[in-house]
Design a protein around this motif. Structure first.
Motif, short mmCIF file in Angstrom:
data_model
loop_
_atom_site.label_atom_id
_atom_site.label_comp_id
_atom_site.label_asym_id
_atom_site.label_seq_id
_atom_site.Cartn_x
_atom_site.Cartn_y
_atom_site.Cartn_z
N GLU A 1 -30.54 33.97 16.83
CA GLU A 1 -29.29 34.71 16.95
C GLU A 1 -28.71 34.59 18.37
O GLU A 1 -27.50 34.50 18.52
N ILE A 2 -29.58 34.60 19.36
CA ILE A 2 -29.13 34.48 20.75
C ILE A 2 -28.42 33.15 20.97
O ILE A 2 -27.43 33.08 21.71
N LYS A 3 -28.91 32.10 20.34
CA LYS A 3 -28.31 30.77 20.51
C LYS A 3 -26.87 30.73 20.05
O LYS A 3 -26.10 29.88 20.49
N GLN A 4 -26.48 31.63 19.19
CA GLN A 4 -25.12 31.65 18.65
C GLN A 4 -24.13 32.41 19.54
O GLN A 4 -22.92 32.32 19.32
N LEU A 5 -24.60 33.16 20.53
CA LEU A 5 -23.72 33.95 21.39
C LEU A 5 -23.13 33.07 22.48
O LEU A 5 -23.85 32.55 23.33
N GLN A 6 -21.82 32.90 22.47
CA GLN A 6 -21.14 32.02 23.42
C GLN A 6 -21.35 32.44 24.87
O GLN A 6 -21.39 31.60 25.77
N GLU A 7 -21.46 33.72 25.12
CA GLU A 7 -21.59 34.23 26.48
C GLU A 7 -22.93 33.87 27.12
O GLU A 7 -23.06 33.85 28.34
N VAL A 8 -23.94 33.60 26.31
CA VAL A 8 -25.27 33.29 26.82
C VAL A 8 -25.35 31.80 27.18
O VAL A 8 -25.22 30.94 26.32
N SER A 9 -25.58 31.54 28.48
CA SER A 9 -25.71 30.14 28.91
C SER A 9 -27.17 29.72 29.01
O SER A 9 -27.49 28.55 28.85
N GLU A 10 -28.06 30.69 29.27
CA GLU A 10 -29.49 30.40 29.38
C GLU A 10 -30.28 31.58 28.84
O GLU A 10 -29.88 32.73 28.99
N CYS A 11 -31.42 31.29 28.21
CA CYS A 11 -32.32 32.32 27.70
C CYS A 11 -33.75 31.85 27.93
O CYS A 11 -34.11 30.76 27.51
N PHE A 12 -34.54 32.68 28.60
CA PHE A 12 -35.92 32.34 28.92
C PHE A 12 -36.87 33.41 28.36
O PHE A 12 -36.63 34.60 28.55
N HIS A 13 -37.93 32.99 27.69
CA HIS A 13 -39.00 33.89 27.26
C HIS A 13 -39.94 33.98 28.46
O HIS A 13 -40.44 32.95 28.93
N VAL A 14 -40.19 35.19 28.96
CA VAL A 14 -40.94 35.36 30.21
C VAL A 14 -42.10 36.33 30.04
O VAL A 14 -42.15 37.11 29.09
N SER A 15 -43.01 36.28 30.99
CA SER A 15 -44.10 37.26 31.03
C SER A 15 -43.70 38.39 31.97
O SER A 15 -42.74 38.26 32.72
N GLY A 16 -44.44 39.46 31.92
CA GLY A 16 -44.15 40.57 32.83
C GLY A 16 -43.55 41.76 32.11
O GLY A 16 -43.82 41.99 30.92
N ASP A 17 -42.71 42.50 32.81
CA ASP A 17 -42.15 43.74 32.27
C ASP A 17 -41.15 43.52 31.14
O ASP A 17 -40.92 44.42 30.34
N LEU A 22 -31.74 36.64 30.08
CA LEU A 22 -30.54 35.94 29.66
C LEU A 22 -29.61 35.77 30.85
O LEU A 22 -29.45 36.68 31.64
N LYS A 23 -29.00 34.61 30.96
CA LYS A 23 -27.92 34.41 31.91
C LYS A 23 -26.66 34.36 31.08
O LYS A 23 -26.53 33.53 30.18
N ILE A 24 -25.74 35.29 31.37
CA ILE A 24 -24.50 35.34 30.60
C ILE A 24 -23.31 35.20 31.54
O ILE A 24 -23.39 35.50 32.73
N TYR A 25 -22.22 34.72 30.98
CA TYR A 25 -20.96 34.61 31.71
C TYR A 25 -19.89 35.35 30.93
O TYR A 25 -19.66 35.06 29.76
N VAL A 26 -19.28 36.33 31.61
CA VAL A 26 -18.17 37.08 31.04
C VAL A 26 -17.08 37.20 32.11
O VAL A 26 -17.34 37.06 33.30
#
Length: 66
Positions: A1-17, A22-26
């Motif tokens: 679903e995230i891949k379909q959002l135009q505002e999202v330019s990058e998405c990383f699965h991360v460890s930690g908290d 997501l890196k978004i541009y608006v």
């Protein structure tokens, strides 16, 4: 679903908290609010969100020196 959002330019699965970053541009804060309320948090697997904003760029490089 995230891949379909135009505002999202990058998405990383991360460890930690957090699980993802997501890196978004608006255009402005109104568009940010619309994205958060009507798109991102409307997804069924999003339990909570945490936001940080860029104040200024210190360094931006993709060069790796070995």
């Amino acid at each position: 679903e995230i891949k379909q959002l135009q505002e999202v330019s990058e998405c990383f699965h991360v460890s930690g908290d957090y699980d993802y970053i997501l890196k978004i541009y608006v255009k402005d804060m109104d568009e940010y609010r619309d994205f958060m309320v009507n798109k991102l948090t409307a997804l069924k697997h999003i339990g909570s969100t945490y936001s940080t904003f860029t104040i200024g760029e210190v360094k931006n490089s993709n060069m790796i020196i070995l």
